[in-house]
Design an enzyme around this catalytic site. Structure first.
Site, PDB file in Angstrom:
ATOM      1  N   HIS A   8      28.851  60.954 -15.316  1.00 46.99           N
ATOM      2  CA  HIS A   8      28.063  59.811 -14.843  1.00 46.99           C
ATOM      3  C   HIS A   8      28.886  58.919 -13.936  1.00 46.99           C
ATOM      4  O   HIS A   8      30.110  58.987 -13.907  1.00 46.99           O
ATOM      5  CB  HIS A   8      27.481  58.988 -16.012  1.00 46.99           C
ATOM      6  CG  HIS A   8      28.511  58.355 -16.910  1.00 46.99           C
ATOM      7  ND1 HIS A   8      28.888  58.900 -18.124  1.00 46.99           N
ATOM      8  CD2 HIS A   8      29.243  57.214 -16.783  1.00 46.99           C
ATOM      9  CE1 HIS A   8      29.792  58.118 -18.705  1.00 46.99           C
ATOM     10  NE2 HIS A   8      30.036  57.093 -17.913  1.00 46.99           N
ATOM     11  N   HIS A  81      32.848  52.581 -12.545  1.00 44.30           N
ATOM     12  CA  HIS A  81      33.762  53.669 -12.905  1.00 44.30           C
ATOM     13  C   HIS A  81      33.111  55.030 -12.676  1.00 44.30           C
ATOM     14  O   HIS A  81      31.900  55.138 -12.491  1.00 44.30           O
ATOM     15  CB  HIS A  81      34.235  53.544 -14.360  1.00 44.30           C
ATOM     16  CG  HIS A  81      33.166  53.735 -15.396  1.00 44.30           C
ATOM     17  ND1 HIS A  81      32.394  52.698 -15.890  1.00 44.30           N
ATOM     18  CD2 HIS A  81      32.716  54.846 -16.025  1.00 44.30           C
ATOM     19  CE1 HIS A  81      31.541  53.167 -16.785  1.00 44.30           C
ATOM     20  NE2 HIS A  81      31.707  54.475 -16.892  1.00 44.30           N
ATOM     21  N   GLU A 130      36.937  57.307 -16.287  1.00 43.94           N
ATOM     22  CA  GLU A 130      36.690  57.615 -17.691  1.00 43.94           C
ATOM     23  C   GLU A 130      36.789  59.127 -17.878  1.00 43.94           C
ATOM     24  O   GLU A 130      36.238  59.892 -17.082  1.00 43.94           O
ATOM     25  CB  GLU A 130      35.294  57.120 -18.095  1.00 43.94           C
ATOM     26  CG  GLU A 130      34.943  57.393 -19.554  1.00 43.94           C
ATOM     27  CD  GLU A 130      33.565  56.870 -19.950  1.00 43.94           C
ATOM     28  OE1 GLU A 130      32.881  56.230 -19.109  1.00 43.94           O
ATOM     29  OE2 GLU A 130      33.160  57.105 -21.111  1.00 43.94           O
TER      30      GLU A 130
END
Lengths: 139, 139
Positions: A8, A81, A130
């Protein structure tokens, strides 16, 4: 380690409610999932599916959220992010530590219910990154 | 109009050469495509494949590049835009115009050789958004 799926793109927003309206009415997203709180990260979360990936809408939860500062600088919200999948989070953590990359806090359970950690953007060409262990089943 | 594939995440960098080293040696990308100049946009471009999407590395080409200002604010680089696919660029342009969204410049040929346009981040919740007509063949 190899570069895994872009699970994502994390997009900060001052209001998930208004962002849901934007993704539904302007972007015409066909799948917008139920928002939920992630108190460990001090964010409220809502996933919007694209055919191949997801947008993770994130709104501050409480005043000491890590997003508060980001939204002070970017009042409309914006890209926050990138999240990439790995098969084994412990192996990935050891790998990035071995590369001398700063890891922000402990490995913890993320928004998809699998372990995650964050890498410092200053060690990642300006991209807060991440790393997420892939779910056992496709979502 | 419906929300299409996340074709790529545009990531600005002061040096595609050093970013390629980062994606090859640290992120362990298996497919890094050949960099090329896109003089119409005043950027140098390099696509890095993930299994489901792409990172588009973009470096300023010339001093009057639209990236110059971004890199002045973000010297390490960072996330610059999100690109979503649509089946028909003219239909999409009319759709977003009808929604009152500001479009940045004319429809033009983008890095994948298909027509694209950009939407103003202030009308898109802080996200500079590229709309791209899907290639006829899968890339």
């Amino acid at each position: 380690m190899k570069l895994g799926r872009l699970n994502h793109v994390g997009v900060a927003t001052p209001s998930i409610e208004s962002s849901i309206a934007h993704y539904r009415e302007t972007m015409r997203a066909e799948v917008i999932r139920e928002p939920f709180d992630l108190p460990e990260q001090k964010v409220k979360v809502c996933f919007v599916d694209t055919p191949n990936s997801q947008i993770e809408l994130i709104e501050p939860l409480g005043e000491d959220s890590p997003l508060t500062n980001f939204l002070a600088k970017n009042p409309l919200g914006g890209q926050h992010h990138l999240c990439f999948e790995v098969p084994d989070i412990d192996e990935a953590r050891a790998y990035f530590e071995g590369k001398g990359k700063r890891i922000l806090g402990p490995t913890r359970i993320g928004a998809h219910g699998t372990p995650i950690f964050f890498l410092h953007p200053k060690d990642m060409e300006g991209v807060l990154t991440e790393i997420m262990e892939s779910p056992r089943q496709a979502h």
